[in-house]
Scaffold this active site. Sequence first.
Site, PDB file in Angstrom:
ATOM      1  N   HIS A 257       0.836  -1.210   0.000  1.00 55.06           N
ATOM      2  CA  HIS A 257       0.000   0.000   0.000  1.00 55.06           C
ATOM      3  C   HIS A 257       0.866   1.254   0.000  1.00 55.06           C
ATOM      4  O   HIS A 257       0.964   1.955   1.001  1.00 55.06           O
ATOM      5  CB  HIS A 257      -0.970  -0.017   1.189  1.00 55.06           C
ATOM      6  CG  HIS A 257      -2.047  -1.030   1.024  1.00 55.06           C
ATOM      7  ND1 HIS A 257      -2.038  -2.252   1.665  1.00 55.06           N
ATOM      8  CD2 HIS A 257      -3.158  -1.022   0.242  1.00 55.06           C
ATOM      9  CE1 HIS A 257      -3.107  -2.945   1.302  1.00 55.06           C
ATOM     10  NE2 HIS A 257      -3.796  -2.222   0.443  1.00 55.06           N
ATOM     11  N   ASP A 407      -9.005  -0.877  -7.789  1.00 61.26           N
ATOM     12  CA  ASP A 407      -8.221  -1.124  -6.581  1.00 61.26           C
ATOM     13  C   ASP A 407      -7.594  -2.520  -6.585  1.00 61.26           C
ATOM     14  O   ASP A 407      -6.460  -2.705  -6.154  1.00 61.26           O
ATOM     15  CB  ASP A 407      -9.144  -0.954  -5.357  1.00 61.26           C
ATOM     16  CG  ASP A 407      -8.369  -0.946  -4.047  1.00 61.26           C
ATOM     17  OD1 ASP A 407      -7.133  -0.782  -4.085  1.00 61.26           O
ATOM     18  OD2 ASP A 407      -9.010  -1.088  -2.981  1.00 61.26           O
TER      19      ASP A 407
HETATM   20 ZN   LIG Z   1      -5.949   0.131  -2.551  1.00 64.89          ZN
END
Ligand SMILES: [Zn+2]
Length: 507
Positions: A257, A407
């Site tokens: 991330h 995502d």
């Molecule tokens: Zn993400």
Amino acid sequence: MGIGALSGVNQSSKSIYIDYKGKIHKVIFSRNSSNEELQYLVKTALKTNKCAQIILKDSDENCIQLSPSIPINPISNPYKVEFLDLSSQNGIENKNNDDTKTPQEFLAQVVKEFSKAIKFEDSKKELMDRITNLENRIDGSRMESLKAIEVEKCRKEVKDLREMFQKASLPKQEDRTKKQIMENIPNYQKYQLSQETIQYLKTPTFNIWHWEANEMLTLIEHMYHELGLVREFNINPTTLKRWLLCIQANYRNNPFHNFRHCFCVAQMMYGMIHLCNLQSCMTKIEIATLITAAICHDLDHPGYNNAYQINARTELAIRYNDISPLENHHCAVAFQILSNPACNIFFNASDETFKEIRGNMVKLILATDMAKHKEILAELEEYVASFDFKNKDHMNALKMILIKCCDISNEVRPMEISEPWLDCLLEEYFNQSDREKEEGLPVAPFMDREKVTKPGAQVGFIKFVLIPMFEAVAKIFPIVQETMVTTLYQSYNRYSQLIEAEKKDKK
Ligand SMILES: [Zn+2]
């Protein structure tokens, strides 16, 4: 591909001419090489061992990005070489030959700069440094030649300046985000993107590993211009750069991330906007919301998921009452950044527009919590058979699915791009499970290094999460079937075969 493969000339290689110290060098490289490899290759060709990064300039003094997509040039028009001193990248350029000026000239300049600084907060740090510099010089031996009365005058003016400056400064807000905003001056190197890169950026096969941080910033900046958002929302180009730098600074260096993940999600969203021609069925506000939410969706991610936050009773879990603590945090950080006018890309938008963008961005970022996956997908599936682009509920469900798709879209990319991401994800998962074991917290089996294998981690995820979600989108935009769903099936088959092979090995 390694450096060793760069010397042969074939269809996948390219050559450019570089002028270094008056001598022309021909550099041949593979189209598959990375930017780092190219830097190394060019340095080797030029026989320079400088640590600085190489920048090329064309005859019009434009910076040309040293990447596999660099335009080829004739020997008669070679690129020129410059070296970018990385040590000067983080600060403000402060080499104004102050030492050669008389103190009076110096002070006059400081006063001039100061009046500018009240208007432009960016100059504050630079000004502060100069005041300090001036004070040091007043105290130093170089002032001996000045009359005592002049020294006193200088001292008083500096004192007044310092007081005025402190009054003009922002109230002390020591939170991390604001501090970084003040420190970040938009000074990253602007690369001129080749036509090849500009087209390639619109595709889901774009190799997101080929770019360094400042190149990713330039690419995102390009997206805002190309989508017409800069014009539509009258975005100040400097504010756009400053906002992007602040976004980058607020992504942590987690294995997964991190800022590159942010770039990936934004690039996939940009790719889907073009692939599905979303501009024909959505307003500019909706497009701006999609791309901005994609960029902001994991801001300040700590590298430990919601389950950890809740089980470890972290500050975030307490603040958000165990309800999507991370996603709430990413969203709050996004709007904390936008709350500073110097970083607010929507500063010139009307209050109404900002309100709409904010409301939708919050919805989209909160939708990235996988705990809500079933619910969100079920809603879209209910609408797909009679999807109506004018129906607000239908469009909201679609937008939530789009950001979710982007995502977790790594498996939609070619294998050589997606596979390294899986290693990054597992590294982050294993970090978490190791910590959970140490702290006596529950450990999810999919994160446990003793239970997880790479194919095992992916087959179920591709089959039960990715394929149904992308197939739902393909019912609205059929092109998604051939461009994305097909790749997902290939990836699923590959991982299934690996599992079979593993089973055979065990027997
Ligand atoms: Zn993400």
